[in-house]
Design an enzyme around this catalytic site. Structure first.
Site, PDB file in Angstrom:
ATOM      1  N   ARG A 210       1.119  -0.940   0.247  1.00 59.33           N
ATOM      2  CA  ARG A 210       0.358   0.075   0.319  1.00 59.33           C
ATOM      3  C   ARG A 210       0.641   1.266   0.099  1.00 59.33           C
ATOM      4  O   ARG A 210       0.912   2.054  -0.492  1.00 59.33           O
ATOM      5  CB  ARG A 210      -0.557   0.481   1.395  1.00 59.33           C
ATOM      6  CG  ARG A 210      -2.071  -0.550   1.025  1.00 59.33           C
ATOM      7  CD  ARG A 210      -2.688  -0.477   2.446  1.00 59.33           C
ATOM      8  NE  ARG A 210      -2.634  -1.556   3.585  1.00 59.33           N
ATOM      9  CZ  ARG A 210      -3.639  -2.234   3.179  1.00 59.33           C
ATOM     10  NH1 ARG A 210      -4.290  -3.277   2.455  1.00 59.33           N
ATOM     11  NH2 ARG A 210      -2.383  -2.905   5.016  1.00 59.33           N
ATOM     12  N   PHE A 226     -12.006  -3.183  -5.261  1.00 56.38           N
ATOM     13  CA  PHE A 226     -11.997  -4.178  -4.064  1.00 56.38           C
ATOM     14  C   PHE A 226     -11.145  -3.854  -3.219  1.00 56.38           C
ATOM     15  O   PHE A 226     -10.485  -4.299  -2.287  1.00 56.38           O
ATOM     16  CB  PHE A 226     -10.857  -6.316  -4.461  1.00 56.38           C
ATOM     17  CG  PHE A 226     -11.687  -6.412  -5.747  1.00 56.38           C
ATOM     18  CD1 PHE A 226     -12.115  -7.684  -6.100  1.00 56.38           C
ATOM     19  CD2 PHE A 226     -10.450  -6.085  -6.660  1.00 56.38           C
ATOM     20  CE1 PHE A 226     -12.698  -8.009  -7.395  1.00 56.38           C
ATOM     21  CE2 PHE A 226     -11.028  -7.796  -8.515  1.00 56.38           C
ATOM     22  CZ  PHE A 226     -12.265  -7.713  -7.720  1.00 56.38           C
ATOM     23  N   ASP A 248     -15.875  -1.920  -4.471  1.00 62.35           N
ATOM     24  CA  ASP A 248     -16.107  -2.609  -3.261  1.00 62.35           C
ATOM     25  C   ASP A 248     -18.041  -3.482  -3.758  1.00 62.35           C
ATOM     26  O   ASP A 248     -18.771  -2.115  -3.554  1.00 62.35           O
ATOM     27  CB  ASP A 248     -15.455  -2.454  -2.256  1.00 62.35           C
ATOM     28  CG  ASP A 248     -15.158  -3.906  -1.622  1.00 62.35           C
ATOM     29  OD1 ASP A 248     -13.843  -4.620  -1.487  1.00 62.35           O
ATOM     30  OD2 ASP A 248     -15.760  -4.850  -1.132  1.00 62.35           O
ATOM     31  N   SER A 249     -17.592  -4.946  -3.490  1.00 60.93           N
ATOM     32  CA  SER A 249     -19.100  -5.224  -3.604  1.00 60.93           C
ATOM     33  C   SER A 249     -20.013  -4.547  -2.290  1.00 60.93           C
ATOM     34  O   SER A 249     -20.799  -4.948  -2.050  1.00 60.93           O
ATOM     35  CB  SER A 249     -19.051  -6.331  -3.900  1.00 60.93           C
ATOM     36  OG  SER A 249     -18.680  -7.537  -3.709  1.00 60.93           O
ATOM     37  N   ASP A 298      -6.557  -5.584  -6.673  1.00 63.68           N
ATOM     38  CA  ASP A 298      -6.947  -6.592  -5.145  1.00 63.68           C
ATOM     39  C   ASP A 298      -7.810  -7.522  -5.364  1.00 63.68           C
ATOM     40  O   ASP A 298      -8.233  -7.338  -4.448  1.00 63.68           O
ATOM     41  CB  ASP A 298      -6.359  -5.748  -4.274  1.00 63.68           C
ATOM     42  CG  ASP A 298      -5.728  -6.875  -2.827  1.00 63.68           C
ATOM     43  OD1 ASP A 298      -4.726  -6.807  -3.114  1.00 63.68           O
ATOM     44  OD2 ASP A 298      -5.866  -5.939  -1.694  1.00 63.68           O
ATOM     45  N   CYS A 338      -3.550 -13.444  -4.693  1.00 66.10           N
ATOM     46  CA  CYS A 338      -3.272 -13.702  -3.026  1.00 66.10           C
ATOM     47  C   CYS A 338      -3.600 -15.534  -3.374  1.00 66.10           C
ATOM     48  O   CYS A 338      -3.623 -15.903  -2.527  1.00 66.10           O
ATOM     49  CB  CYS A 338      -4.212 -13.431  -2.157  1.00 66.10           C
ATOM     50  SG  CYS A 338      -5.771 -13.474  -2.769  1.00 66.10           S
TER      51      CYS A 338
END
Length: 394
Positions: A210, A226, A248-249, A298, A338
């Site tokens: 970040r 995300f 973002d959801s 991400d 990830c």
């Protein structure tokens, strides 16, 4: 002690200090072994290899702990391992960083255990039956070492199904965390929801990335996909981004992001929060002809296992193709995976395919990795799950 004997030719990984013994490697068991019991593991020639914890429900039938036969797996062994893990992280804690991963499972010879410190609270996750047996010892040692206000368990994990364990969430010691714990990372304050947030409450594995990504955003327009509680967005705004669109959801993630921006006194006029499916939103942006200077992708884990890698590669390619199409010459894409099943070379190839489909020529100008409180044990390369690339469009 209960005994596990491995098939001929199936002991090589165990001798090389790899912590997993799969069920297919076992020749026979001796003793009345129950799930979570400590066992001695031998080869076919009756030579001692290691101590481990057995579970016949899991594909990983034995999680190896200790290769020295003189080091008995008792309460003191567990306490010593916790002490070593915590000691290796204390230098990361300061007035500008009060949160850290204290224990990282196999990397710290504590397979099946995650412990994260968020300010004065500790959040733990138990993935394995062996750790479930000694959970009270782990908690007691963490209390002695760190004197937290409270320790809360977030063991609502799919992996527990494979261990024959039910989900369990709740207070283990001390005070129940408030709805939002105020933690500090890189000098930025975050409101972390330990009880209902994702994972153990926060993604501290992106701490370094970040900060590094934010060094490229001054005066730029950035898209943070995300975004969760806003790690990349907050760093970007602090470093002088001209505009950030965060997507973002999750409604909770978006609300937490808004609170974090206000809490840090950042310019609210320079960001837009969007609750939406990221892939659909990227498609909409493309149709509108929108362009950005920097894009962060991400996503969650697309490849939970090697069997899912092919499907995941297609998903990563499509996501990154859509992102690259929103960048013009000189634009930067910070993209991450990830998924432990995807190594960095495979990820590079996927991004190269995405660029080809997007009609873009690209350069890889930086590689990202997980921070030092998420170390990778030499004998367990599977622990290297987080990787990322900073991509420049030519």
């Amino acid at each position: 002690m209960n005994k596990i004997i491995l098939n001929k030719g199936k002991d090589k990984a165990a001798w090389q200090l790899h912590p997993w013994v799969f069920s297919g490697a076992i020749y026979k068991k001796e003793g009345k072994i129950e799930n979570g019991d400590v066992v001695s593991v031998y080869n076919i020639d009756d030579e001692f290899i290691a101590y481990g914890v057995y579970n016949n429900t899991s594909r990983v039938a034995v999680r190896l702990l200790e290769w020295n036969p003189a080091h008995e797996i008792n309460e003191n062994w567990w306490r010593t391992r916790v002490q070593k893990a915590v000691k290796n992280r204390t230098h990361l804690l300061s007035s500008t960083n009060d949160s850290v991963r204290l224990i990282f499972a196999e990397a710290d010879f504590l397979p099946g255990l995650i412990a994260d410190k968020y300010a004065d609270f500790i959040s733990i996750q138990v993935h394995a039956a062996g750790v479930e047996r000694v959970k009270s010892i782990i908690v007691d040692e963490l209390v002695k070492l760190l004197s937290p206000k409270g320790i809360y368990e977030r063991s609502d994990l799919k992996s527990r199904e494979h261990e024959g364990l039910p989900d369990t969430n709740g207070l283990l010691w001390g005070e129940t965390p408030p709805e939002f714990v105020d933690m500090i990372e890189n000098g930025i304050h975050y409101k972390v929801n330990i009880i209902d947030g994702q994972k153990s409450g926060f993604y501290c594995d992106q701490r370094d990335n970040r900060y590094l990504t934010a060094q490229y955003v001054k005066g730029k327009r950035m898209l943070d996909c995300f975004c969760y509680s806003g790690g990349f967005t907050l760093n970007a705004l602090r470093e002088g981004a001209d505009e950030v669109v965060a997507v973002d959801s999750s409604a909770l993630a978006i609300e937490t992001l808004k609170n974090n921006i206000i809490h840090n006194g950042l310019d609210v006029s320079k960001y837009t929060a969007v609750q939406a499916d990221v892939n659909k939103y990227l498609r909409t942006l493309g149709e509108k002809g929108e362009k950005f200077d920097v894009i962060v992708l991400d996503p969650p884990k697309y490849a939970p296992s090697r069997s899912a890698l092919e499907k995941a590669s297609r998903a990563y390619k499509d996501l990154n193709r859509r992102g690259l199409m929103l960048l013009e010459s000189g634009g930067l894409l910070a993209t991450f995976s990830c998924s432990g099943a995807m190594d960095i070379e495979t990820f590079k190839q996927v991004i190269a395919w995405a660029a080809l489909d997007a009609g873009k020529e690209i350069q890889f100008i930086r590689q990202f990795a997980q921070p030092e409180d998420h170390p990778v044990r030499a004998s367990f390369p599977e622990g290297e799950y987080l990787k990322g690339l900073l991509v420049r469009v030519l």
